[in-house]
Scaffold this active site. Structure first.
Site, PDB file in Angstrom:
ATOM      1  N   GLU A 274       0.595  -1.143  -0.071  1.00 58.64           N
ATOM      2  CA  GLU A 274       0.276  -0.030   0.087  1.00 58.64           C
ATOM      3  C   GLU A 274       0.965   1.492  -0.001  1.00 58.64           C
ATOM      4  OE1 GLU A 274      -4.227  -1.530   2.220  1.00 58.64           O
ATOM      5  OE2 GLU A 274      -2.515  -0.804   3.398  1.00 58.64           O
ATOM      6  N   ASP A 347      -8.330  -9.091   3.772  1.00 56.91           N
ATOM      7  CA  ASP A 347      -8.059  -7.880   4.624  1.00 56.91           C
ATOM      8  C   ASP A 347      -9.075  -7.809   5.734  1.00 56.91           C
ATOM      9  OD1 ASP A 347      -7.220  -5.762   5.832  1.00 56.91           O
ATOM     10  OD2 ASP A 347      -7.916  -4.169   4.369  1.00 56.91           O
ATOM     11  N   GLU A 375     -12.858  -2.853  11.660  1.00 57.31           N
ATOM     12  CA  GLU A 375     -13.072  -2.214  10.766  1.00 57.31           C
ATOM     13  C   GLU A 375     -14.070  -2.245   9.688  1.00 57.31           C
ATOM     14  OE1 GLU A 375      -9.950  -1.146   6.809  1.00 57.31           O
ATOM     15  OE2 GLU A 375      -9.195  -2.321   8.684  1.00 57.31           O
TER      16      GLU A 375
END
Length: 695
Positions: A274, A347, A375
């Site tokens: 990332e 993820d 998340e």
């Protein structure tokens, strides 16, 4: 046998507050966590003498309510089978003895005794022996120097860097106490997307203060590092791990750190992921980068936790990249390097199969990384008890060395016998008064610690412990709320990403649904993952698709590859299927999808009724706050269904089954709005109030 003994003489008079389990309920803000029943009526809960044994003495003196005398005995390594942190508690009618080789082990034993006191686990006779399954049981804080927390949903950072080292907040020691009480022995203080400033002398002095506070509670401090620090901090023209000046920089920096924090644990590294810098920037491998850092740490006993969360936008299937990058390096990592692997291959999705990397690397230390912060699971607005998800991963069989090679046993070192084991949880802690934003999110912090100590514990046992210590031990409260907690993760999967769907959230905040979104990077685009079209839905990872099933050992490869044997909860993870595909119960895929969403909606709505039924067992403050969150969750569940089904309906051309609740808003309307992430976010004038939506 040489032992040293400290006997704690306990006075029990006046130990129970009028706000205790048998008294009148008083409002509680949640700050005392699972110490609620122990902390009532106590103005001072921490020992002024900060040695480990004094802390243990203080905890027993203040909070032990039993009639037995409690004594703690240091064995001075006379029982090596207990290791450095294990303990034994011996119960009799008049006495309780806690044995350990170390003071930290004694403290863990004290917290075990107090936990048993609050959960009806005290024996009249007999003994228990506890030894942690994982050597390093670590929280990963994604906190930044500017006080923001990446994927943090409980306020700002707990660490007030601008105040340190001069001002020390009491929350720092309260944090250490909470971790020690559940067996967490390590913490990474800063974000994996690390700011290089964390390694400057100014910040290392701040870190030293926290390390000094945490040390008596058996907690070591670690830091995330920015791999490009030699360029940022020393002005070097490179961060190449094979460059002599770079190697010298890291050797000098590590020596500096240990001169300030002698028991520093080591580094967590996110590299070449990332946009983060890493060894691949210089044509080097992950092993080159990790080993260079590990060599600098080795003289001091430090370790490197090198994250396997890597992927590129050009990959055909992001789920395969960790194996593709790390398997060729198996056996090349030095002995104090451990590869930190997310529980699933994408993820932290609401449901994923376990990462196939756990079953592939036979010459390299591996550790599990789970996400405690929610998340993709409703942030701090939704009640989602995460232990069932984590246990699903840990109990999964990799078949690395045949049947029984579970993820837990592989990472504990029971399969490969590699001598050092670890497990990490991405923390959900902030400066919110109740620490986690949602009172029930505290259960996930608690559950991570208990699971890291003993992955054999059941989800029900941990939920029961937490509820009794946090609220009340009344069975009329504990029984229904335990059932609610145990079902909550599966119910959330049902209303968010059922049947193996994944990565279909809105990109802004990772909170609400965004199945229509297409990012500039296809591997960030929901459309890339669900692949909804006229011919069906789902990501084909079979041998006729991306081939990701081949990264699993048999019998899993064949199980997942065959649509007839693939578990239906993962069927759209591994298969692209027509809308009229016949499921095992005889209904079409479309109807099964609609009914699964409906199940999630119904379950979320039922939470409100369940919570109302236990109203008299909970103080007003927490009951009202939780009730507000549950109402929000039920509305969000309906929003998820309406948005996803409305979008998919364009391709299926099929009607919502008659036994499903009607869609409240059209797909075109829903695309114009996003979910309000925070209850404190000001709605726009054209918000849809029943959903809490903002344009």
């Amino acid at each position: 046998m040489r032992i040293s003994e400290l006997t704690f003489i306990v006075a029990i008079a006046g130990m129970i507050s009028s706000c205790g389990k048998t008294g009148q309920l008083c409002d509680v803000n949640g700050h005392n966590l699972w110490f609620h029943s122990l902390s009532e009526g106590k103005a001072q809960i921490l020992s002024e003498d900060k040695s480990t044994m004094s802390i243990a003495d203080n905890e027993i003196h203040n909070y032990w309510k039993g009639k037995q005398t409690v004594s703690c005995l240091l064995l001075n390594d006379a029982e090596p089978e207990l290791g450095n942190e294990g303990y034994r508690i011996e119960f009799s009618k008049n006495d309780i003895h806690i044995y350990s080789n170390t003071e930290t082990g004694v403290l863990y034993g004290v917290y075990d005794l107090l936990r048993r006191q609050e959960t009806d686990g005290i024996m009249s006779d007999g003994q228990v022996t506890e030894i942690p399954a994982f050597d390093v049981r670590i929280l990963n804080h994604w906190d930044n120097p500017n006080l923001t927390v990446e994927r943090g949903f409980a306020g700002q950072s707990l660490w007030k860097w601008e105040e340190l080292p001069d001002r020390v907040r009491p929350e720092y020691e309260e944090y250490a106490r909470a971790n020690a009480s559940v067996g967490i022995n390590a913490t990474v203080l800063n974000n994996v997307n690390a700011d290089p400033c964390m390694l400057t002398p100014e910040y290392l002095e701040k870190v030293r203060v926290l390390a000094d506070i945490f040390r008596p509670y058996g907690i070591k401090v670690y830091l995330s590092l920015n791999f490009a620090a030699p360029k940022h901090l020393a002005g070097l023209g490179t961060s190449d791990p094979l460059d002599a000046d770079v190697i010298r920089f890291w050797n000098d920096k590590v020596a500096e750190i240990y001169s300030i924090i002698p028991d520093f644990g080591g580094f967590l590294v996110k590299a070449n992921s990332e946009g983060q810098s890493g060894p691949q920037d210089y044509g080097r491998t992950h092993a080159d980068g990790a080993n260079m850092i590990a060599d600098a740490l080795k003289p001091y006993g430090g370790i490197v936790m090198w994250r396997a969360f890597v992927y590129a936008a050009t990959a055909e299937d992001r789920a395969m990249q960790a194996v593709d990058e790390f398997m060729p390096l198996d056996g090349q990592f030095h002995s104090n390097v451990i590869i930190q692997i997310k529980n699933g291959p994408i993820d932290f999705q609401p449901r994923e199969p376990f990462s196939p990397l756990f079953g592939q690397m036979e010459k390299t230390k591996m550790m599990v990384e789970v996400q405690v912060t929610q998340e993709y699971l409703g942030h701090s607005n939704h009640l989602v008890y995460l232990h069932p998800m984590w246990k699903e991963c840990l109990d999964s069989d990799t078949y690395m060395r045949g049947e029984g090679s579970t993820v837990a046993k592989v990472t504990e070192g029971k399969v490969l016998k590699y001598g050092m084991s670890a497990i990490a949880g991405v923390a959900n802690i902030g400066d919110s008064v109740n620490w986690c934003g949602h009172h029930f999110a505290q259960a996930n912090w608690y559950a991570f610690g208990r699971m890291a100590w003993n992955p054999e514990l059941t989800s029900e046992q941990i939920a029961d412990e937490w509820l009794k210590q946090t609220f009340t031990d009344n069975s009329k409260f504990v029984r229904p709320i335990t059932e609610l907690m145990l079902a909550s993760r599966e119910n959330t999967v049902h209303y968010e990403m059922p049947l193996g769907l994944h990565h279909i959230f809105a990109g802004a905040g990772h909170y609400g649904p965004g199945p229509w979104e297409q990012s500039m990077r296809r591997d960030w685009s929901p459309t890339f993952y669900h692949k909804a079209a006229a011919d069906g839905i789902g990501f084909d990872r079979t041998m006729n698709g991306s081939g990701a099933v081949a990264q699993y050992h048999e019998p899993l490869k064949s199980l997942y590859d065959n649509v007839e044997t693939c578990p239906e909860e993962l069927i759209l993870w591994f298969h692209h299927l027509p809308w009229d595909y016949t499921m095992k119960n005889g209904e079409t895929l479309w109807n099964a999808l609609c009914h699964t969403y409906q199940h999630g909606i119904n379950a979320a709505a039922a939470y409100i009724d369940t919570w109302a039924s236990v109203r008299k067992y909970v103080d007003d403050w927490r009951w009202n706050q939780i009730n507000d969150k549950l109402i929000r969750q039920a509305k969000d569940a309906l929003w998820w269904r309406d948005a996803c089904i409305g979008y998919f309906q364009q391709f299926s051309g099929m009607e919502l089954p008659s036994d499903c609740s009607p869609v409240q808003h059209s797909y075109d309307d829903l695309r114009k709005f996003r979910l309000r992430i925070s209850n404190y976010e000001t709605p726009a004038p054209d918000a849809l109030p029943e959903y809490g939506l903002i344009k």
